[in-house]
Design an enzyme around this catalytic site. Structure first.
Site, mmCIF file in Angstrom:
data_model
loop_
_atom_site.group_PDB
_atom_site.id
_atom_site.type_symbol
_atom_site.label_atom_id
_atom_site.label_comp_id
_atom_site.label_asym_id
_atom_site.label_seq_id
_atom_site.Cartn_x
_atom_site.Cartn_y
_atom_site.Cartn_z
ATOM 1 N N TYR A 154 42.753 -0.249 25.854
ATOM 2 C CA TYR A 154 42.296 0.155 27.187
ATOM 3 C C TYR A 154 42.302 1.672 27.366
ATOM 4 C CZ TYR A 154 42.149 -4.488 29.337
ATOM 5 O OH TYR A 154 41.822 -5.768 29.684
ATOM 6 N N LYS B 172 49.364 -9.102 15.839
ATOM 7 C CA LYS B 172 48.441 -9.471 14.754
ATOM 8 C C LYS B 172 48.864 -8.670 13.526
ATOM 9 C CE LYS B 172 44.747 -11.553 13.148
ATOM 10 N NZ LYS B 172 44.697 -13.040 12.947
ATOM 11 N N ASP C 104 46.437 -15.283 17.352
ATOM 12 C CA ASP C 104 45.516 -16.432 17.268
ATOM 13 C C ASP C 104 46.301 -17.736 17.353
ATOM 14 O OD1 ASP C 104 46.614 -15.747 14.791
ATOM 15 O OD2 ASP C 104 44.813 -16.195 13.628
ATOM 16 N N ASP D 125 45.925 -9.519 28.257
ATOM 17 C CA ASP D 125 44.825 -9.789 29.193
ATOM 18 C C ASP D 125 44.262 -11.179 28.916
ATOM 19 O OD1 ASP D 125 42.796 -9.239 31.139
ATOM 20 O OD2 ASP D 125 41.405 -8.795 29.498
ATOM 21 N N ASP E 285 45.076 -15.048 31.064
ATOM 22 C CA ASP E 285 44.032 -15.901 31.661
ATOM 23 C C ASP E 285 44.171 -17.324 31.128
ATOM 24 O OD1 ASP E 285 42.899 -13.770 33.066
ATOM 25 O OD2 ASP E 285 40.844 -14.339 32.538
HETATM 26 C C1 IPM Z 1 43.329 -8.064 34.708
HETATM 27 C C2 IPM Z 1 41.866 -7.746 34.807
HETATM 28 C C3 IPM Z 1 41.675 -6.247 34.570
HETATM 29 C C4 IPM Z 1 42.123 -5.970 33.153
HETATM 30 C C5 IPM Z 1 40.245 -5.725 34.809
HETATM 31 C C6 IPM Z 1 39.743 -6.027 36.191
HETATM 32 C C7 IPM Z 1 40.161 -4.240 34.540
HETATM 33 O O1 IPM Z 1 41.122 -8.525 33.923
HETATM 34 O O2 IPM Z 1 44.116 -7.477 35.463
HETATM 35 O O3 IPM Z 1 43.680 -8.908 33.884
HETATM 36 O O4 IPM Z 1 41.365 -6.161 32.190
HETATM 37 O O5 IPM Z 1 43.274 -5.546 32.997
HETATM 38 MG MG MG Z 2 42.258 -10.028 32.937
#
Ligand code: IPM
Ligand code: MG
Length: 365
Positions: free
Chosen positions: A142, A193, A225, A249, A253
């Protein structure tokens, strides 16, 4: 009476709908606890671009620096996707994380018993899931240098991002993770990794070294993975997970599905406070702006409300009040209150405001 200043940054999309509900919840908590919250709202993301031309206006950053904590919604959306990388809506959040040095991102994923059937995964898989993903938030791909695009004479291009970590960056987030694991079930999975990336090899070495300070915490190293697979295969295997920015990230999710819906996952981003310094933290639902449902009043406010709970716990040290919020959310779920994302076919579906009304009612009752 104690007064706490909370910077409120709703941002874009459903961030504008769920953040005010988290504010209402905090007001109710304040009344019950005899504490005054001063809410100061500021622009960020696409909303800030539209009003001022930049995703993180200086006034917003200044407010965040002086606040006791930051309540954040979400940023981004199709309207700003065409902008160059450095001026996109998402940049507002990334710059804020970097400016405030919010390096440790805590994302708890709990499978509430009454939402087991909301998860697309089998009951036998998700039942009993209670894990915490700790994502490094200010390093890796990032922010790594060099980054950018270059053009070739033949019209082709090359784009670069760099995954880089220093010993210090790894050590400080790993320390937070060991401390968190110690207060949980004392199991830490460090995800990397290391079979391919030198960054991960350093990561693994540093975490392994640090483990000597935490003989009571069982450490394991898991390849990313394999972790992605294990999370949907046997999520109850995990307690605390620590990993670098991009892996975190993606895995967080994935972990959201274990909790039934993205609409249930809160997060806390902590800076030097995580190591005992001044307590500035940013609290945001993990779900993002959800452009497909934005503006309809149907978004699940519980991730934002639970984020307010984390704010009470981590920034204000109001542990009992944090537990009130969590208990109130639990009770409305037990009463069968559901927004669209967590409703089974045939169940009554509540809007954002109605769902929050029930939580506030529980807090007042
Ligand atoms: C998160 C989001 C952010 C990230 C985006 C909106 C920049 O996906 O907080 O997980 O990638 O960190
Ligand atoms: Mg995210």
């Amino acid at each position: 009476m104690a007064t706490h200043t909370i910077a409120v940054l709703p941002g874009d999309g459903i961030g504008q709908e769920v953040t005010p509900e988290a504010v209402r919840v905090l007001r109710a908590v304040g009344k019950r606890a005899g504490v005054t919250f001063e809410f100061e709202e500021a622009l960020i993301g696409g909303a800030a671009i539209d009003a001022t031309g930049t995703p993180l206006p200086p006034e917003t950053l200044a407010l965040c620096r002086k606040a006791d904590a930051i309540l954040f919604g979400a940023v981004g959306g199709p309207k700003w996707d065409h902008l160059p990388q450095e001026s996109r809506a998402e940049r507002g959040l990334l710059a804020l994380r970097k400016e405030l040095d919010l390096y440790a991102n805590l994302r708890p994923a709990i499978c509430f018993p009454m939402l087991i059937d909301a998860s697309p995964l089998k009951r036998s898989v998700v039942e009993g899931t209670d894990l915490m993903v700790i994502r490094e938030l200010t390093g890796g791909l990032y922010f790594g240098e060099p980054r950018g695009r270059e053009s070739f004479a033949d019209g082709g291009e090359r784009a670069i991002n760099t995954m880089a970590y220093t010993t210090r960056e790894i050590e400080r987030v790993a320390r937070v993770a060991f401390d968190v694991a110690r207060k949980r079930r004392k199991r830490l999975a460090s995800v990397d990794k290391a079979n391919v990336l030198v960054v991960s090899q350093l990561w693994r070495e540093v975490v392994t070294r640090l483990a000597r300070d935490y003989p009571d915490v069982a450490l394991e190293h898991v390849l990313v993975d394999n972790c992605a697979m294990a999370l949907v295969h046997k999520p109850t295997h995990f307690d605390t997970i620590v990993t670098e920015n991009t892996f975190g990230d993606i895995l967080s999710d994935e972990a959201a599905i274990l909790a039934g819906s993205m609409g249930m996952l809160p997060s806390a981003s902590l800076g030097p406070a995580a190591a005992g310094g001044r307590n500035v933290g940013l609290y945001e639902p993990v779900h993002g702006t959800a452009p497909d449902i934005a503006g309809k009043g149907v978004a699940n406010p519980l991730a934002a409300i639970l984020s307010a709970g984390l704010l009470l716990r981590y920034s204000l040290n109001m542990t009992a009040a944090a537990a009130w919020v969590e208990a109130a959310v639990q009770r409305v779920l037990e009463q069968g209150r559901r927004t669209g994302d967590i409703a089974k076919p045939g169940e009554k579906v509540l809007g954002t405001r109605e769902m929050s009304d029930h939580v506030v009612h529980e807090l007042e009752g």
